[in-house]
Motif scaffolding. Structure first.
Motif, mmCIF file in Angstrom:
data_model
loop_
_atom_site.group_PDB
_atom_site.id
_atom_site.type_symbol
_atom_site.label_atom_id
_atom_site.label_comp_id
_atom_site.label_asym_id
_atom_site.label_seq_id
_atom_site.Cartn_x
_atom_site.Cartn_y
_atom_site.Cartn_z
ATOM 1 N N GLU A 1 -4.877 11.140 -0.092
ATOM 2 C CA GLU A 1 -6.231 11.497 -0.533
ATOM 3 C C GLU A 1 -6.968 10.283 -1.102
ATOM 4 O O GLU A 1 -8.152 10.355 -1.401
ATOM 5 C CB GLU A 1 -6.175 12.606 -1.594
ATOM 6 C CG GLU A 1 -5.527 13.879 -1.095
ATOM 7 C CD GLU A 1 -6.220 14.430 0.144
ATOM 8 O OE1 GLU A 1 -7.457 14.518 0.154
ATOM 9 O OE2 GLU A 1 -5.501 14.760 1.117
ATOM 10 N N ASP A 2 -6.271 9.158 -1.247
ATOM 11 C CA ASP A 2 -6.889 7.954 -1.789
ATOM 12 C C ASP A 2 -8.040 7.488 -0.897
ATOM 13 O O ASP A 2 -8.019 7.674 0.322
ATOM 14 C CB ASP A 2 -5.843 6.837 -1.901
ATOM 15 C CG ASP A 2 -6.374 5.636 -2.651
ATOM 16 O OD1 ASP A 2 -6.387 5.695 -3.897
ATOM 17 O OD2 ASP A 2 -6.780 4.662 -1.990
ATOM 18 N N THR B 1 -8.807 4.703 0.242
ATOM 19 C CA THR B 1 -8.428 3.761 1.294
ATOM 20 C C THR B 1 -8.158 4.472 2.612
ATOM 21 O O THR B 1 -8.528 3.995 3.674
ATOM 22 C CB THR B 1 -7.189 2.956 0.859
ATOM 23 O OG1 THR B 1 -7.482 2.328 -0.389
ATOM 24 C CG2 THR B 1 -6.828 1.900 1.875
ATOM 25 N N TYR B 2 -7.539 5.640 2.550
ATOM 26 C CA TYR B 2 -7.286 6.424 3.762
ATOM 27 C C TYR B 2 -8.604 6.960 4.319
ATOM 28 O O TYR B 2 -8.850 6.902 5.520
ATOM 29 C CB TYR B 2 -6.333 7.584 3.473
ATOM 30 C CG TYR B 2 -4.920 7.148 3.188
ATOM 31 C CD1 TYR B 2 -3.988 7.005 4.203
ATOM 32 C CD2 TYR B 2 -4.517 6.881 1.896
ATOM 33 C CE1 TYR B 2 -2.686 6.619 3.936
ATOM 34 C CE2 TYR B 2 -3.213 6.481 1.610
ATOM 35 C CZ TYR B 2 -2.306 6.354 2.650
ATOM 36 O OH TYR B 2 -1.026 5.964 2.371
ATOM 37 N N GLN C 1 0.830 -1.207 0.000
ATOM 38 C CA GLN C 1 0.000 0.000 0.000
ATOM 39 C C GLN C 1 0.864 1.256 0.000
ATOM 40 O O GLN C 1 0.579 2.214 -0.721
ATOM 41 C CB GLN C 1 -0.931 0.018 1.219
ATOM 42 C CG GLN C 1 -2.046 -0.995 1.146
ATOM 43 C CD GLN C 1 -2.842 -1.039 2.436
ATOM 44 O OE1 GLN C 1 -2.271 -1.048 3.527
ATOM 45 N NE2 GLN C 1 -4.155 -1.082 2.302
ATOM 46 N N GLN D 1 -11.078 6.847 -9.743
ATOM 47 C CA GLN D 1 -9.637 6.970 -9.909
ATOM 48 C C GLN D 1 -8.934 6.931 -8.565
ATOM 49 O O GLN D 1 -9.240 7.726 -7.686
ATOM 50 C CB GLN D 1 -9.314 8.289 -10.624
ATOM 51 C CG GLN D 1 -7.856 8.508 -10.889
ATOM 52 C CD GLN D 1 -7.319 7.569 -11.947
ATOM 53 O OE1 GLN D 1 -7.929 7.378 -12.971
ATOM 54 N NE2 GLN D 1 -6.169 6.974 -11.692
ATOM 55 N N GLY D 2 -8.005 6.001 -8.403
ATOM 56 C CA GLY D 2 -7.172 5.976 -7.219
ATOM 57 C C GLY D 2 -6.151 7.102 -7.282
ATOM 58 O O GLY D 2 -5.874 7.640 -8.352
ATOM 59 N N THR D 3 -5.609 7.455 -6.142
ATOM 60 C CA THR D 3 -4.586 8.491 -6.111
ATOM 61 C C THR D 3 -3.332 7.955 -5.437
ATOM 62 O O THR D 3 -3.398 7.025 -4.632
ATOM 63 C CB THR D 3 -5.064 9.747 -5.347
ATOM 64 O OG1 THR D 3 -5.290 9.401 -3.975
ATOM 65 C CG2 THR D 3 -6.327 10.311 -5.964
ATOM 66 N N ARG D 4 -2.219 8.551 -5.732
ATOM 67 C CA ARG D 4 -0.944 8.177 -5.129
ATOM 68 C C ARG D 4 -0.638 9.146 -3.999
ATOM 69 O O ARG D 4 0.370 9.830 -3.998
ATOM 70 C CB ARG D 4 0.135 8.183 -6.193
ATOM 71 C CG ARG D 4 -0.062 7.078 -7.200
ATOM 72 C CD ARG D 4 0.777 7.214 -8.413
ATOM 73 N NE ARG D 4 2.184 7.420 -8.111
ATOM 74 C CZ ARG D 4 3.105 7.646 -9.023
ATOM 75 N NH1 ARG D 4 2.773 7.702 -10.289
ATOM 76 N NH2 ARG D 4 4.348 7.835 -8.690
ATOM 77 N N SER D 5 -1.567 9.191 -3.030
ATOM 78 C CA SER D 5 -1.396 10.099 -1.901
ATOM 79 C C SER D 5 -2.351 9.686 -0.787
ATOM 80 O O SER D 5 -3.131 8.754 -0.928
ATOM 81 C CB SER D 5 -1.726 11.538 -2.327
ATOM 82 O OG SER D 5 -3.120 11.669 -2.553
ATOM 83 N N TRP E 1 1.675 5.420 -12.748
ATOM 84 C CA TRP E 1 0.901 4.687 -11.749
ATOM 85 C C TRP E 1 1.593 3.354 -11.510
ATOM 86 O O TRP E 1 2.422 2.923 -12.304
ATOM 87 C CB TRP E 1 -0.565 4.491 -12.148
ATOM 88 C CG TRP E 1 -0.756 3.796 -13.474
ATOM 89 C CD1 TRP E 1 -0.990 4.391 -14.688
ATOM 90 C CD2 TRP E 1 -0.685 2.389 -13.735
ATOM 91 N NE1 TRP E 1 -1.069 3.444 -15.671
ATOM 92 C CE2 TRP E 1 -0.901 2.205 -15.115
ATOM 93 C CE3 TRP E 1 -0.474 1.270 -12.947
ATOM 94 C CZ2 TRP E 1 -0.896 0.948 -15.710
ATOM 95 C CZ3 TRP E 1 -0.481 0.013 -13.547
ATOM 96 C CH2 TRP E 1 -0.695 -0.125 -14.907
ATOM 97 N N ARG F 1 0.684 3.988 -2.935
ATOM 98 C CA ARG F 1 0.126 5.293 -2.563
ATOM 99 C C ARG F 1 1.219 6.348 -2.385
ATOM 100 O O ARG F 1 0.932 7.478 -2.040
ATOM 101 C CB ARG F 1 -0.690 5.187 -1.266
ATOM 102 C CG ARG F 1 -1.853 4.198 -1.312
ATOM 103 C CD ARG F 1 -3.082 4.652 -2.081
ATOM 104 N NE ARG F 1 -2.956 4.763 -3.512
ATOM 105 C CZ ARG F 1 -3.046 3.757 -4.394
ATOM 106 N NH1 ARG F 1 -3.255 2.535 -3.985
ATOM 107 N NH2 ARG F 1 -2.931 3.972 -5.676
#
Length: 176
Positions: free
Chosen positions: A166-167, A169-170, A25, A160-164, A71, A29
């Protein structure tokens, strides 16, 4: 082995597996803090592209990913965890299938899947399992032109997933 010892072993293996998932993860992320939390501060990695202190690797890896990959998506499988009799050390191997997209200097986007194995040494300190050592074994890799879709019906239902942080999952509280 007593019932209590079997339950403790299962709990320890689950804790190690949870940390393995957190590592993945963190990489996907681009979460430097989470990535460092999977290693002991004095841990080490042996990856070829970086061999040395685990936290220094984290400081190298997250910016590398942000600068070079559009990504990335990784998953682990075939996890084998062997606990040492002392209750505070373990060895593990996990298969990792990764896929990333990168942009070449000419602007061409490529898709790069790979198959690797992680060989780990785990240590439990103050009741928390973290990696002391991670060795990367590259089994295969490939690259080809990227052919992802972002149009039409696909775009209508895709989140859309994010690499931060802000995703989603968080926000769902699945990563603390």
């Amino acid at each position: 082995m007593s019932t209590a010892a079997r339950i403790r072993a299962l709990a320890d293996k689950q804790a190690i597996y949870d940390q393995m998932c957190r590592y993945i993860q963190a990489v996907d992320r681009c979460d430097l803090e989470l990535l460092k939390a999977t290693f002991h501060h004095d841990g080490e990695v042996i990856f070829g592209i970086f061999d040395g202190n685990a936290h220094a690797f984290c400081d190298y890896d997250i910016p590398f990913i942000k600068d070079n990959l559009i990504w990335a998506f990784h998953r682990i499988a075939n996890v084998t965890i062997e606990l040492d009799e002392d209750g505070v050390h373990a060895r593990a191997e996990s298969y990792m299938l990764g896929n990333a997209s990168a942009r070449l200097p000419d602007g061409t986007q490529i898709n790069c899947p790979d198959g690797m194995r992680y060989r780990d040494v785990w240590e439990k300190r103050d009741g928390v399992w973290r990696m002391w050592s991670r060795d990367l074994v590259m089994d295969w890799n490939a690259c080809w032109p990227y052919a992802g879709r972002t149009d039409g019906q696909f775009a209508a239902y895709r989140i859309q997933g994010t690499r931060s942080r802000e995703d989603l999952t968080y926000r769902a509280g699945l990563i603390a």
